[in-house]
Design an enzyme around this catalytic site. Structure first.
Site, PDB file in Angstrom:
ATOM      1  N   ASP A   8     116.280 -49.206   8.624  1.00  0.00           N
ATOM      2  CA  ASP A   8     117.138 -50.428   8.914  1.00  0.00           C
ATOM      3  C   ASP A   8     117.802 -49.814  10.215  1.00  0.00           C
ATOM      4  O   ASP A   8     117.692 -48.761  10.689  1.00  0.00           O
ATOM      5  CB  ASP A   8     118.266 -50.219   7.807  1.00  0.00           C
ATOM      6  CG  ASP A   8     119.414 -51.320   8.194  1.00  0.00           C
ATOM      7  OD1 ASP A   8     118.984 -52.478   8.787  1.00  0.00           O
ATOM      8  OD2 ASP A   8     120.523 -50.856   8.039  1.00  0.00           O
ATOM      9  N   THR A  16     126.543 -49.573  14.907  1.00  0.00           N
ATOM     10  CA  THR A  16     126.764 -51.063  15.110  1.00  0.00           C
ATOM     11  C   THR A  16     127.320 -51.594  14.040  1.00  0.00           C
ATOM     12  O   THR A  16     127.951 -52.760  14.089  1.00  0.00           O
ATOM     13  CB  THR A  16     125.521 -51.659  15.738  1.00  0.00           C
ATOM     14  OG1 THR A  16     124.299 -51.193  15.224  1.00  0.00           O
ATOM     15  CG2 THR A  16     125.236 -51.691  17.242  1.00  0.00           C
ATOM     16  N   GLY A  45     124.026 -55.733   6.143  1.00  0.00           N
ATOM     17  CA  GLY A  45     122.486 -56.214   5.781  1.00  0.00           C
ATOM     18  C   GLY A  45     122.398 -57.508   5.560  1.00  0.00           C
ATOM     19  O   GLY A  45     121.189 -58.226   5.298  1.00  0.00           O
ATOM     20  N   ARG A  48     123.263 -63.284  10.004  1.00  0.00           N
ATOM     21  CA  ARG A  48     124.779 -63.826  10.716  1.00  0.00           C
ATOM     22  C   ARG A  48     125.275 -64.824   9.874  1.00  0.00           C
ATOM     23  O   ARG A  48     126.609 -64.947   9.733  1.00  0.00           O
ATOM     24  CB  ARG A  48     124.418 -64.203  12.035  1.00  0.00           C
ATOM     25  CG  ARG A  48     125.549 -64.244  13.110  1.00  0.00           C
ATOM     26  CD  ARG A  48     125.099 -64.294  14.239  1.00  0.00           C
ATOM     27  NE  ARG A  48     123.959 -63.695  15.097  1.00  0.00           N
ATOM     28  CZ  ARG A  48     123.431 -63.619  16.127  1.00  0.00           C
ATOM     29  NH1 ARG A  48     123.530 -64.718  16.666  1.00  0.00           N
ATOM     30  NH2 ARG A  48     122.475 -62.832  16.385  1.00  0.00           N
ATOM     31  N   SER A 113     115.068 -54.860  10.103  1.00  0.00           N
ATOM     32  CA  SER A 113     116.569 -55.264  10.177  1.00  0.00           C
ATOM     33  C   SER A 113     116.666 -56.906  10.038  1.00  0.00           C
ATOM     34  O   SER A 113     115.881 -57.654  10.510  1.00  0.00           O
ATOM     35  CB  SER A 113     117.109 -54.767  11.413  1.00  0.00           C
ATOM     36  OG  SER A 113     118.387 -55.282  11.977  1.00  0.00           O
ATOM     37  N   ALA A 114     118.174 -57.137   9.712  1.00  0.00           N
ATOM     38  CA  ALA A 114     118.198 -58.822   9.656  1.00  0.00           C
ATOM     39  C   ALA A 114     118.707 -59.168  10.918  1.00  0.00           C
ATOM     40  O   ALA A 114     118.959 -60.118  11.391  1.00  0.00           O
ATOM     41  CB  ALA A 114     119.313 -59.063   8.530  1.00  0.00           C
ATOM     42  N   SER A 115     118.907 -58.112  11.835  1.00  0.00           N
ATOM     43  CA  SER A 115     119.699 -58.423  13.097  1.00  0.00           C
ATOM     44  C   SER A 115     118.733 -59.340  13.968  1.00  0.00           C
ATOM     45  O   SER A 115     117.638 -58.644  14.193  1.00  0.00           O
ATOM     46  CB  SER A 115     120.304 -57.443  13.863  1.00  0.00           C
ATOM     47  OG  SER A 115     120.536 -57.678  14.999  1.00  0.00           O
ATOM     48  N   ASN A 117     119.596 -58.976  17.014  1.00  0.00           N
ATOM     49  CA  ASN A 117     120.034 -58.292  18.392  1.00  0.00           C
ATOM     50  C   ASN A 117     119.121 -56.983  18.368  1.00  0.00           C
ATOM     51  O   ASN A 117     119.676 -56.073  19.107  1.00  0.00           O
ATOM     52  CB  ASN A 117     121.424 -57.920  18.371  1.00  0.00           C
ATOM     53  CG  ASN A 117     122.187 -59.341  18.659  1.00  0.00           C
ATOM     54  OD1 ASN A 117     122.013 -59.620  19.685  1.00  0.00           O
ATOM     55  ND2 ASN A 117     123.174 -59.640  17.730  1.00  0.00           N
ATOM     56  N   LYS A 144     117.729 -59.841   3.100  1.00  0.00           N
ATOM     57  CA  LYS A 144     117.872 -58.930   1.933  1.00  0.00           C
ATOM     58  C   LYS A 144     119.054 -59.348   0.875  1.00  0.00           C
ATOM     59  O   LYS A 144     119.919 -60.005   1.163  1.00  0.00           O
ATOM     60  CB  LYS A 144     118.381 -57.504   2.612  1.00  0.00           C
ATOM     61  CG  LYS A 144     117.669 -56.800   3.819  1.00  0.00           C
ATOM     62  CD  LYS A 144     118.165 -55.840   4.580  1.00  0.00           C
ATOM     63  CE  LYS A 144     117.159 -55.490   5.599  1.00  0.00           C
ATOM     64  NZ  LYS A 144     117.771 -54.514   6.594  1.00  0.00           N
ATOM     65  N   ASP A 169     121.571 -48.475   4.929  1.00  0.00           N
ATOM     66  CA  ASP A 169     123.232 -48.239   4.692  1.00  0.00           C
ATOM     67  C   ASP A 169     123.590 -49.325   3.850  1.00  0.00           C
ATOM     68  O   ASP A 169     124.846 -49.113   3.408  1.00  0.00           O
ATOM     69  CB  ASP A 169     123.835 -48.104   5.913  1.00  0.00           C
ATOM     70  CG  ASP A 169     124.088 -49.353   6.685  1.00  0.00           C
ATOM     71  OD1 ASP A 169     123.010 -50.131   6.709  1.00  0.00           O
ATOM     72  OD2 ASP A 169     124.928 -49.728   7.260  1.00  0.00           O
TER      73      ASP A 169
HETATM   74  C1  G6P Z   1     122.452 -56.468  10.004  1.00  0.00           C
HETATM   75  C2  G6P Z   1     123.823 -56.081   9.874  1.00  0.00           C
HETATM   76  C3  G6P Z   1     124.432 -57.119   9.532  1.00  0.00           C
HETATM   77  C4  G6P Z   1     124.388 -58.398  10.344  1.00  0.00           C
HETATM   78  C5  G6P Z   1     122.919 -58.762  10.263  1.00  0.00           C
HETATM   79  C6  G6P Z   1     122.476 -59.945  11.402  1.00  0.00           C
HETATM   80  O1  G6P Z   1     121.635 -56.611   8.817  1.00  0.00           O
HETATM   81  O2  G6P Z   1     123.867 -55.070   8.773  1.00  0.00           O
HETATM   82  O3  G6P Z   1     125.856 -56.937   9.441  1.00  0.00           O
HETATM   83  O4  G6P Z   1     125.229 -59.302  10.108  1.00  0.00           O
HETATM   84  O5  G6P Z   1     122.039 -57.457  10.823  1.00  0.00           O
HETATM   85  O6  G6P Z   1     122.939 -59.354  12.837  1.00  0.00           O
HETATM   86  P1  G6P Z   1     123.018 -60.211  14.002  1.00  0.00           P
HETATM   87  O7  G6P Z   1     122.862 -59.110  15.082  1.00  0.00           O
HETATM   88  O8  G6P Z   1     121.690 -60.997  14.052  1.00  0.00           O
HETATM   89  O9  G6P Z   1     124.116 -60.945  14.187  1.00  0.00           O
HETATM   90 MG    MG Z   2     122.287 -51.452   7.866  1.00  0.00          MG
END
Ligand code: G6P
Ligand code: MG
Length: 214
Positions: A8, A16, A45, A48, A113-115, A117, A144, A169
């Site tokens: 992750d 972050t 996790g 957004r 990762s769910a991000s 970014n 997740k 985490d």
């Molecule tokens: C991760 C983080 C979350 C966040 C998600 C989306 O999983 O743990 O806190 O909301 O990514 O991230 P983003 O950068 O796309 O907003």
């Molecule tokens: Mg995480």
């Protein structure tokens, strides 16, 4: 036998997770409510938009879909501002050394990762090249604790879940790894991540030798 590691990003590779907390809290405060670290654990996790919906529900705030999209953009702009100025030194302790060692010993390495970014964050850290496969929020359709992100990662790396260890985490992330049949290593506190197969405080406690014995 462990052949691959999927990491992750937020809260495992770099801190972050704290920036997400700061930006979400600022948004909640702008809507006249607050939330604490305990509630924040449940957001880790989570995508957004799903995070935003959980926060609005907590504050008892109702918004239209269009307003929700606007608020998500505002939060992300604040979050991206916090990312500016990140350097290679912002990787969490032990991460770079572990990745170097795993690569040298022939492990496959992926990001899950769910991000949305994830790629810019890895670029700030100068860590993009470690990852053979990056599955992030731009590629997944299920969040997740659905195991999709890790299943896509394992498939792209050409490994089976039982030969892969996931480092997470987040409560939801550990659950996603378990749901997919992966070995789950929680990075954080045993109180939050007790459902993982193993819990470490951070990747500075992990070595290739330790992974080879999982
Ligand atoms: C991760 C983080 C979350 C966040 C998600 C989306 O999983 O743990 O806190 O909301 O990514 O991230 P983003 O950068 O796309 O907003
Ligand atoms: Mg995480």
């Amino acid at each position: 036998m462990i052949k691959a590691c999927i990491f992750d990003l937020d809260g495992v590779i770099t801190d972050t997770a704290e920036f997400h907390f700061i930006a979400w809290r600022k948004l909640a405060n702008s809507l006249n409510f607050d939330f604490n670290k305990e509630f924040n654990e449940t957001l880790k996790g989570v995508s957004r938009i799903d995070s935003l919906e959980m926060i609005l529900k907590l504050g008892g705030v109702e918004k239209t879909d269009a307003e929700i999209q606007e608020l998500a953009v505002i939060k992300n702009d604040w979050y991206v501002d916090l990312l500016k100025g990140m350097t290679q030194d912002d990787a969490l302790p032990g991460v770079r050394d572990l990745l170097i060692d795993l690569k040298a010993k022939g492990y496959k390495i992926g990001l899950g990762s769910a991000s949305k970014n994830a790629v810019p964050v890895l670029k700030f850290l100068d860590m993009l090249d470690f990852f053979e496969v990056i599955i992030d929020g731009t590629k997944t359709t299920k969040g997740k604790p659905d195991p999709q992100v890790f299943q896509m990662g394992a498939k792209a790396l050409g490994v089976k879940p039982e030969d892969t260890v996931v480092f997470e985490d987040a409560l939801s992330g550990v659950q996603a790894a378990l749901n997919g049949g992966f070995t789950a290593v929680g990075c954080g506190s045993p109180e939050n991540l007790g459902h993982a197969h193993h819990v470490v405080a951070g990747l500075n406690e992990v070595t290739e030798e330790w992974i080879s014995k999982l």
